[in-house]
Motif scaffolding. Sequence first.
Motif, PDB file in Angstrom:
ATOM      1  N   MET A  27      28.770  24.911  27.673  1.00 29.26           N
ATOM      2  CA  MET A  27      27.481  24.364  27.214  1.00 29.26           C
ATOM      3  C   MET A  27      27.705  23.085  26.399  1.00 29.26           C
ATOM      4  O   MET A  27      26.936  22.131  26.509  1.00 29.26           O
ATOM      5  CB  MET A  27      26.725  25.417  26.390  1.00 29.26           C
ATOM      6  CG  MET A  27      26.254  26.579  27.243  1.00 29.26           C
ATOM      7  SD  MET A  27      25.015  27.618  26.434  1.00 29.26           S
ATOM      8  CE  MET A  27      25.987  28.386  25.169  1.00 29.26           C
ATOM      9  N   TYR A  29      24.514  38.612  24.663  1.00 31.45           N
ATOM     10  CA  TYR A  29      24.192  37.989  25.955  1.00 31.45           C
ATOM     11  C   TYR A  29      25.404  37.863  26.877  1.00 31.45           C
ATOM     12  O   TYR A  29      25.273  37.459  28.025  1.00 31.45           O
ATOM     13  CB  TYR A  29      23.555  36.612  25.723  1.00 31.45           C
ATOM     14  CG  TYR A  29      22.231  36.752  25.005  1.00 31.45           C
ATOM     15  CD1 TYR A  29      21.096  37.188  25.686  1.00 31.45           C
ATOM     16  CD2 TYR A  29      22.128  36.508  23.644  1.00 31.45           C
ATOM     17  CE1 TYR A  29      19.888  37.365  25.026  1.00 31.45           C
ATOM     18  CE2 TYR A  29      20.925  36.679  22.979  1.00 31.45           C
ATOM     19  CZ  TYR A  29      19.805  37.113  23.675  1.00 31.45           C
ATOM     20  OH  TYR A  29      18.612  37.296  23.028  1.00 31.45           O
ATOM     21  N   ILE A  81      28.013  35.894  26.081  1.00 29.57           N
ATOM     22  CA  ILE A  81      28.601  34.561  25.940  1.00 29.57           C
ATOM     23  C   ILE A  81      30.087  34.704  25.589  1.00 29.57           C
ATOM     24  O   ILE A  81      30.479  35.627  24.879  1.00 29.57           O
ATOM     25  CB  ILE A  81      27.850  33.722  24.865  1.00 29.57           C
ATOM     26  CG1 ILE A  81      28.288  32.262  24.895  1.00 29.57           C
ATOM     27  CG2 ILE A  81      28.029  34.323  23.471  1.00 29.57           C
ATOM     28  CD1 ILE A  81      27.955  31.517  26.156  1.00 29.57           C
ATOM     29  N   LEU A  84      16.774  38.084  25.154  1.00 29.13           N
ATOM     30  CA  LEU A  84      15.994  37.017  25.795  1.00 29.13           C
ATOM     31  C   LEU A  84      16.481  36.731  27.207  1.00 29.13           C
ATOM     32  O   LEU A  84      17.688  36.626  27.444  1.00 29.13           O
ATOM     33  CB  LEU A  84      16.132  35.726  24.993  1.00 29.13           C
ATOM     34  CG  LEU A  84      15.109  35.435  23.913  1.00 29.13           C
ATOM     35  CD1 LEU A  84      15.515  34.166  23.169  1.00 29.13           C
ATOM     36  CD2 LEU A  84      13.708  35.271  24.508  1.00 29.13           C
ATOM     37  N   GLN A 142      23.325  25.970  18.238  1.00 31.00           N
ATOM     38  CA  GLN A 142      21.940  25.487  18.336  1.00 31.00           C
ATOM     39  C   GLN A 142      21.342  25.094  16.987  1.00 31.00           C
ATOM     40  O   GLN A 142      20.337  24.411  16.936  1.00 31.00           O
ATOM     41  CB  GLN A 142      21.042  26.529  19.020  1.00 31.00           C
ATOM     42  CG  GLN A 142      20.650  27.722  18.180  1.00 31.00           C
ATOM     43  CD  GLN A 142      21.159  29.031  18.789  1.00 31.00           C
ATOM     44  OE1 GLN A 142      22.078  29.033  19.588  1.00 31.00           O
ATOM     45  NE2 GLN A 142      20.547  30.147  18.426  1.00 31.00           N
ATOM     46  N   ALA A 175      22.631  36.908  17.685  1.00 31.40           N
ATOM     47  CA  ALA A 175      22.008  35.788  18.405  1.00 31.40           C
ATOM     48  C   ALA A 175      22.825  35.303  19.603  1.00 31.40           C
ATOM     49  O   ALA A 175      22.320  34.535  20.413  1.00 31.40           O
ATOM     50  CB  ALA A 175      21.782  34.619  17.434  1.00 31.40           C
ATOM     51  N   GLU A 176      24.097  35.724  19.719  1.00 26.68           N
ATOM     52  CA  GLU A 176      24.933  35.219  20.818  1.00 26.68           C
ATOM     53  C   GLU A 176      25.678  36.324  21.576  1.00 26.68           C
ATOM     54  O   GLU A 176      25.567  36.436  22.795  1.00 26.68           O
ATOM     55  CB  GLU A 176      25.953  34.201  20.257  1.00 26.68           C
ATOM     56  CG  GLU A 176      25.310  32.940  19.720  1.00 26.68           C
ATOM     57  CD  GLU A 176      26.286  31.955  19.091  1.00 26.68           C
ATOM     58  OE1 GLU A 176      26.004  30.756  19.097  1.00 26.68           O
ATOM     59  OE2 GLU A 176      27.344  32.388  18.566  1.00 26.68           O
ATOM     60  N   ILE A 223      23.900  31.521  31.378  1.00 31.24           N
ATOM     61  CA  ILE A 223      23.471  31.590  29.978  1.00 31.24           C
ATOM     62  C   ILE A 223      23.082  30.196  29.500  1.00 31.24           C
ATOM     63  O   ILE A 223      23.685  29.202  29.921  1.00 31.24           O
ATOM     64  CB  ILE A 223      24.613  32.152  29.095  1.00 31.24           C
ATOM     65  CG1 ILE A 223      24.874  33.615  29.448  1.00 31.24           C
ATOM     66  CG2 ILE A 223      24.284  32.041  27.610  1.00 31.24           C
ATOM     67  CD1 ILE A 223      25.975  34.276  28.640  1.00 31.24           C
ATOM     68  N   LYS A 274      14.906  27.758  18.361  1.00 26.97           N
ATOM     69  CA  LYS A 274      15.952  27.610  19.379  1.00 26.97           C
ATOM     70  C   LYS A 274      16.734  28.907  19.483  1.00 26.97           C
ATOM     71  O   LYS A 274      17.107  29.481  18.452  1.00 26.97           O
ATOM     72  CB  LYS A 274      16.903  26.478  19.007  1.00 26.97           C
ATOM     73  CG  LYS A 274      16.263  25.093  19.018  1.00 26.97           C
ATOM     74  CD  LYS A 274      17.279  24.070  18.559  1.00 26.97           C
ATOM     75  CE  LYS A 274      16.609  22.732  18.286  1.00 26.97           C
ATOM     76  NZ  LYS A 274      17.535  21.790  17.632  1.00 26.97           N
ATOM     77  N   ALA A 275      17.000  29.357  20.706  1.00 26.42           N
ATOM     78  CA  ALA A 275      17.699  30.636  20.872  1.00 26.42           C
ATOM     79  C   ALA A 275      18.474  30.652  22.186  1.00 26.42           C
ATOM     80  O   ALA A 275      18.106  29.991  23.158  1.00 26.42           O
ATOM     81  CB  ALA A 275      16.711  31.788  20.833  1.00 26.42           C
ATOM     82  N   MET A 276      19.541  31.461  22.177  1.00 27.17           N
ATOM     83  CA  MET A 276      20.331  31.665  23.391  1.00 27.17           C
ATOM     84  C   MET A 276      19.708  32.775  24.213  1.00 27.17           C
ATOM     85  O   MET A 276      19.076  33.691  23.662  1.00 27.17           O
ATOM     86  CB  MET A 276      21.761  32.046  22.997  1.00 27.17           C
ATOM     87  CG  MET A 276      22.705  32.268  24.173  1.00 27.17           C
ATOM     88  SD  MET A 276      24.390  32.669  23.615  1.00 27.17           S
ATOM     89  CE  MET A 276      24.944  31.059  23.086  1.00 27.17           C
ATOM     90  N   GLY A 277      19.884  32.719  25.522  1.00 27.47           N
ATOM     91  CA  GLY A 277      19.413  33.798  26.383  1.00 27.47           C
ATOM     92  C   GLY A 277      20.079  33.718  27.742  1.00 27.47           C
ATOM     93  O   GLY A 277      20.748  32.730  28.075  1.00 27.47           O
ATOM     94  N   GLN A 278      19.922  34.799  28.504  1.00 25.31           N
ATOM     95  CA  GLN A 278      20.411  34.775  29.888  1.00 25.31           C
ATOM     96  C   GLN A 278      19.357  34.109  30.765  1.00 25.31           C
ATOM     97  O   GLN A 278      18.156  34.240  30.506  1.00 25.31           O
ATOM     98  CB  GLN A 278      20.695  36.195  30.372  1.00 25.31           C
ATOM     99  CG  GLN A 278      21.875  36.837  29.656  1.00 25.31           C
ATOM    100  CD  GLN A 278      22.084  38.283  30.068  1.00 25.31           C
ATOM    101  OE1 GLN A 278      21.332  38.845  30.881  1.00 25.31           O
ATOM    102  NE2 GLN A 278      23.103  38.909  29.488  1.00 25.31           N
ATOM    103  N   VAL A 310      20.759  27.800  26.181  1.00 21.80           N
ATOM    104  CA  VAL A 310      20.028  27.720  24.910  1.00 21.80           C
ATOM    105  C   VAL A 310      18.735  26.956  25.198  1.00 21.80           C
ATOM    106  O   VAL A 310      18.762  25.920  25.880  1.00 21.80           O
ATOM    107  CB  VAL A 310      20.852  26.986  23.829  1.00 21.80           C
ATOM    108  CG1 VAL A 310      20.022  26.779  22.568  1.00 21.80           C
ATOM    109  CG2 VAL A 310      22.121  27.762  23.502  1.00 21.80           C
TER     110      VAL A 310
END
Lengths: 396, 118
Positions: free
Chosen positions: A149, A139, A141, B112, A256, A135-136, B65, B75-79, B67
Amino acid sequence: MRDVAVIGAGMIPFGRRDEDTLMDMLSFASLKAMDDAGLGDKSVDAVYVGNMGAGMLQRQSAIASSLADRLNLLPAAADTVENGPASGGSAVKNGLLAVASGYYDYVLVVGGEKMREVTGWRATDFVATMTHPQAEYPYGITLPGMAGMFTRLYMEKYGVTREHLLAVSLKNQEMGALNPFAHVEMALDRDGIFDSPHAIVNNPVSADPLHLYDLCPVSDGAAAIVICPLDMAKKLSKPPVLIAGFGQATDTHTLQERDDPTDLKAVTLATQQAFERAKLKPSDISVAELHDAFTILEIAESEHVGFFKKGEGGKAAAAGKTRFGGQIPINVSGGLKARGHPVGATGVAQIVDITFQLRHELPKNRQVKNAQTGLTVNFGGFGNNVLAFVLKRVEQ
Amino acid sequence: MKKEIAITAFKCKKCGRIHYPYHDRCLGCKHREFDKIKPEGNAKLLTYTVIFNLPWGFDQRFLVIGVAEFENHVKAMGQIKADSVDQLKVGMTVIPSWEPVRVQYGEDVYGLKFEPVE
């Protein structure tokens, strides 16, 4: 359960240590702590080594066994403890419980990391492996990105400003400049990193809204302590430092999924446990080492441990309340921000720093006057595994 | 052709709490049974950052990036498809899509992406 005390503490200067292997660093710090404890040729019953990345960065596993051999601690029990950036704190906890239970008397706890062996790219990726693998992590991160964030949310909710973050950065760099063990022994000039037109070059955005000097450096280093039952410690020459309380708590892996992502529940719970066990409260603490991998974390943690109300930590930092000589001096060592953050070493280094404070051994410009109690917070992941320790000076 | 968003979220059959990623026990009530749900509609940006010090595997100058929360509360992380954070604001609407987010071992890895809406 027996009361447990720190009887020896030692660390090596953090920074870029190209000349040393990871095992060199662990060994040097261990010998300092053992000599400080006055162990001489005696051994210890067990050794716990806090380390996050030897398998990934050095292609070396089972480092506790190697250290026992290198130091001839044989046949002592030896375990490596991996818990991300809280590996050091977890190693201390394992040692503490082993002595408190009565199973072992003398235990060596050492934390170390050699992060500068690889490029910045690789080191950033290594630290990012603690993010969620589906989930992280894919990307791109990074931990500074997570902190960016989190900072944005904290700014929106509590009105934290760049001035507040700057106050933490300047304070910790100023103290780091006085600490011979610090990675970055350099005080910063406000004009150069904030006010002047050159600031954008000297202090560029790293993970918006965080800038370069809001982040800790990537460091090599090691720190160690020797612990034993308080009854035995009282017979030694140096004042023992009692580990009066500890606590540990976890939280969701991803930010999140927290009901309020600005609420660092694991920090609050771990610290409450530590205070309850120590029968002390936040206002009893003389000096604290908080996990300021990013300036926002020192502010948020100063609130979550109970020094300040939510939303007041940034203002308190800007008002000088957390400075050396202030209401509650935080990160007099320079913190992760200046002393550095070799991830596996940090939790142990915090205890070493507080031990020096409570033994009243530091030079005047860093010694908190008549310090009797200390708090450490070691923050793993992005607050998903946190350890807190309350330490207390014991008069002989 | 636009690819389907290949994320599955999990709604607790007892208390209705929505989880992404997967857990074996509900974060709210510890129940173990879930209904699989897909993220629906557009999303609201909850937080974001732009990273300039990238990890190994990303050959580019920076990454934006964030959320976001979908209309059905996944809820999700994405670029984020943005050149600067100046284009972004917490609470703004973003349009999700499923696109390559990195290359690993010569293969595209899909994930995403969020496109900000003016």
